[in-house]
Design an enzyme around this catalytic site. Structure first.
Site, PDB file in Angstrom:
ATOM      1  CD  GLU A  10      -3.116   0.776   2.167  1.00  0.00           C
ATOM      2  OE1 GLU A  10      -3.615   1.725   2.780  1.00  0.00           O
ATOM      3  OE2 GLU A  10      -3.511  -0.392   2.287  1.00  0.00           O
ATOM      4  CE  LYS A  11       1.151   2.292   5.305  1.00  0.00           C
ATOM      5  NZ  LYS A  11      -0.050   2.743   5.980  1.00  0.00           N
ATOM      6  CG  ASP A 106      -3.156  -1.285   5.506  1.00  0.00           C
ATOM      7  OD1 ASP A 106      -2.094  -1.882   5.769  1.00  0.00           O
ATOM      8  OD2 ASP A 106      -3.318  -0.070   5.693  1.00  0.00           O
ATOM      9  CG  ASP A 108      -8.544  -1.900   5.263  1.00  0.00           C
ATOM     10  OD1 ASP A 108      -8.160  -1.775   4.072  1.00  0.00           O
ATOM     11  OD2 ASP A 108      -8.143  -1.144   6.160  1.00  0.00           O
ATOM     12  CE1 TYR A 328      -4.042  -0.727   8.545  1.00  0.00           C
ATOM     13  CE2 TYR A 328      -6.006  -1.432   9.731  1.00  0.00           C
ATOM     14  CZ  TYR A 328      -5.418  -0.776   8.664  1.00  0.00           C
ATOM     15  OH  TYR A 328      -6.211  -0.166   7.724  1.00  0.00           O
ATOM     16  NE  ARG A 330      -6.224   4.890   8.281  1.00  0.00           N
ATOM     17  CZ  ARG A 330      -5.002   5.394   8.296  1.00  0.00           C
ATOM     18  NH1 ARG A 330      -3.972   4.624   8.616  1.00  0.00           N
ATOM     19  NH2 ARG A 330      -4.785   6.667   8.007  1.00  0.00           N
TER      20      ARG A 330
END
Length: 723
Positions: A10-11, A106, A108, A328, A330
């Protein structure tokens, strides 16, 4: 060199940690590899964004009622300008890929959407595997790599994300334009930003403010007596009997005394008279430690203890995650999977290795304790926020980051401490006229987990929920250290005091209590059916988006902060009053979320869900257009709308407007030009204020509207629509 396996993160920070675990240390454009065909690449968040209406249909460039409803069957994506270079690198890697693509974003909906949008827009048709990352420490990464699943198991997350994105787009683009144009017909120049989550959130604050403004304090009375026995004295509270006295009711619906004549008569009758111990009840209580944090409970604690805003707490939690201090952030779960019970000694050892000052508190923990925190049924995509296995340098954290990290690790350590135990005593007294009095007391037996915190209240700050109606001024009964007494023992009343009290309104929202209200919004929903649905879906928004929703509402001048309290502005009140109930009700989110869950499980399709949304929006828009005259007339006479017109800059809203602040400027805004004369201009689309800003990565300027968020080119200092 052929690419046999490509991991998409993701990053960049996530990619570095995964690459280290895979032995990928050589660098090429936009990726790391191990020289044997395994590559790790990365996005930079979302690499695509939805096209604006005028990019889909040129007639939408001008805001007009004639163009509404605007309901395209598909909302095309376009590359985000600042990440085009990385997108090109990923596309090249996908083209050269001969093996499987491993999604390692991530785990989700949003993480899945970031990856799947790249694959769709790159026309990738190869095999897909899913790496279910929940933490970036070495052990967790290796565990995820050892338990890779087929990509078909996570495709539902993408479908849910896409359905939600399209539905939110349709709602925002149609109703923001519709009600902004209604406002213009009534002489308003403001843009009304209507959204599925932000409108009900603003409505919560509007309704709370009005409840406080309309609240009329009501008097009530308490009678306390002080009694003396052989072993000491203590206080007891009179229990108000039902019925009437001298033609007046004794108590209100909350059981508070509203008949002062009765209270005074009881006080006069009991003073210096004997009272008898009717009953002595003792109970040994045991309370487990508060669970580790999810994001919302961490934000609540940091607001109440440290004065941190929700978005700043999230930023710190994200940094702690990126630098492998914690897992994590979130997450909406406060539990851990049972498989992590075996990891407890390693985590505790890492905490001590990272900070020797924790040695004493860790020594008091029992790693083999059967803690309630381990519960597979309460964990979905992500587990609670806890420390990682990594030995980290606590000294490099700034003071506020250190406080947040300490709160997270203490909450984790507390899970393996004994419960706190106390003996609760309740004494019931009765006087000659048969009036009853109750005294309560508590004696600590074993501190247990409470030794880790200054107080039990301090430890449970993240657990507190907003009370919509408050206690209305009714305080908890006095807890005290009670002397030993026996049933039937006679005591003497030495003092009797009638206290004058006033009911109190509920408190203004703070960021912490508004976050809680968003999570537990079911209690504000009058419809029993939707109330149960909202409980099931955990309120409106997600842990990852609630803080940003509040921040955006403040930025767009719907909410203002007065110290720590949040207040609705005239703009907020006006918008909530003209919107139909369905758009300000949290029940909309409940209905949507149930459909999104069906998308996750494959019980419906994105096309079917989108068709339902478009049909519903069309009916609402056409109905509003049919009643345009009534809505406009209502606005013309609306007191808050009048206030907006009389002071367009919002000075009457005690704090003014925050419109036009973007990016990371001095006060949260973008870097605006300092030497150019023309810094603002009127947006040709919606009429709101547009700001002139400097590009960060290249020379030159651009314009962005603070109302409709449209971007414009800068030509010799003038706002110019993009071609």
């Amino acid at each position: 060199m052929p690419i046999h396996a490509l991991y998409l993160c993701e990053k960049p920070s996530q990619a570095r940690d995964l690459a280290q675990a895979l032995g990928c240390r050589s660098r090429v454009e936009g990726a790391l590899h191990n020289g044997k065909g395994t590559y790790v690449t990365w996005a930079v968040g979302h690499l695509f964004e939805q096209k604006m209406p005028d990019e889909i249909e040129p007639s939408m460039k001008q805001w007009s009622l004639a163009t509404l409803p605007f309901l395209p069957t598909d909302v095309p994506l376009k590359p985000v300008y600042r990440t085009k270079k990385q997108l090109a690198a990923i596309k090249k890697l996908l083209k050269d890929l001969q093996g499987s693509l491993y999604i390692a974003t991530d785990y989700d909906r949003e993480g899945e959407a970031i990856a799947r949008n790249i694959l769709v827009m790159s026309n990738y048709r190869g095999p897909v595997q899913r790496v279910k990352l929940s933490s970036l420490d070495k052990v967790s990464i290796q565990r995820a790599l050892n338990n890779v699943v087929d990509g078909s198991q996570s495709i539902g997350l993408y479908h849910a994300a896409k359905g939600r994105q399209m539905a939110d787009y349709h709602v925002g683009m149609n109703f923001s334009r519709l009600y902004t144009l209604v406002g213009k017909q009534a002489g308003l120049s403001e843009t009304f930003n209507v959204g599925r989550v932000v409108a009900p959130t603003i409505a919560l604050v509007v309704n709370r403010d009005r409840e406080i403004e309309q609240f009329v304090p009501q008097p009530y009375f308490e009678l306390w007596i002080k009694v003396q026995g052989q072993n000491g004295q203590f206080n007891a509270k009179w229990q108000v009997p039902e019925g009437e006295f001298n033609g007046l009711k004794n108590a209100d619906e909350e059981g508070r005394c509203i008949n002062r004549q009765l209270a005074e008569q009881v006080a006069n009758a009991v003073i210096n008279q004997p009272v008898t111990v009717q009953k002595v009840e003792k109970k040994l209580t045991s309370s487990a430690a508060p669970l580790p944090f999810d994001l919302t409970s961490l934000q609540r604690l940091c607001d109440s203890k440290f004065g941190l805003s929700a978005d700043k707490t999230l930023a710190i939690a994200q940094k702690l995650y990126d630098e492998k201090f914690t897992t994590y952030p979130r997450t909406d779960s406060r539990y851990l999977p049972r498989s992590q019970q075996a990891d407890v000694p390693k985590v505790l050892q890492a905490i001590v290795a990272s900070d020797a000052s924790t040695q004493q508190i860790v020594a008091g923990a029992n790693p083999s304790a059967r803690a309630r925190v381990f519960n597979d049924s309460k964990v979905s995509a992500h587990h609670a926020i806890i420390p990682t296995f990594e030995t980290v340098n606590v000294g490099k954290l700034n003071p506020m980051e250190a406080k947040v990290y300490d709160a997270i690790r203490r909450q984790y350590i507390a899970q393996f401490y004994p419960p706190a135990k106390a003996e609760k005593t309740r004494i019931t007294l009765v006087d000659a006229p048969k009036q009853s009095y109750i005294a309560k007391g508590s004696v600590p037996i074993e501190a247990g987990w409470q030794v880790l915190f200054k107080s039990a209240k301090d430890a449970q700050a993240g657990d507190r929920k907003d009370e919509p109606k408050g206690k209305q001024g009714q305080e908890d009964e006095l807890e005290q250290s009670l002397p030993p007494v026996q049933q039937g023992e006679s005591l003497v009343c030495q003092q009797a005091d009638v206290l004058d009290k006033l009911t109190k309104p509920p408190a203004y929202f703070t960021e912490a209590t508004l976050l809680s209200a968003m999570e537990h919004v079911a209690r504000y929903e009058p419809n029993p059916k939707y109330r149960e649905l909202l409980k099931e879906v955990s309120g409106i928004g997600t842990p990852a988006t609630r803080a940003e929703t509040i921040k955006t509402a403040i930025k767009r001048d719907y909410l203002r902060k007065d110290k720590r309290s949040l207040h609705a502005t005239a703009k907020a009140r006006t918008m909530i009053d003209i919107l139909p109930r369905v758009l300000t009700s949290p029940a909309l989110t409940a209905r949507w979320e149930l459909e999104l869950r069906k998308l996750e499980t494959g019980d419906t399709t994105v096309a079917e869900f989108d068709q339902k949304i478009r049909d519903w929006i069309e009916r609402l828009v056409l109905k509003a257009k049919d009643h345009m005259g009534d809505i406009t007339n209502h606005l013309v006479s609306h007191p808050d709308a009048k206030a907006m017109k009389s002071d367009k800059r919002g000075a009457n809203r005690k704090g003014g407007s925050n419109r036009g602040t973007y990016g990371k400027g001095k006060k949260g805004g973008a870097r605006k030009t300092s030497s150019d004369k023309a810094k603002t201009a009127k947006c040709p689309n919606c009429g709101d204020k547009a700001w002139r800003n400097q590009f960060k990565q290249k020379p030159g300027c651009y314009w962005r509207c603070s109302g409709c968020s449209t971007f414009f080119d800068d030509v010799e200092g003038r706002l110019t629509p993009r071609v």
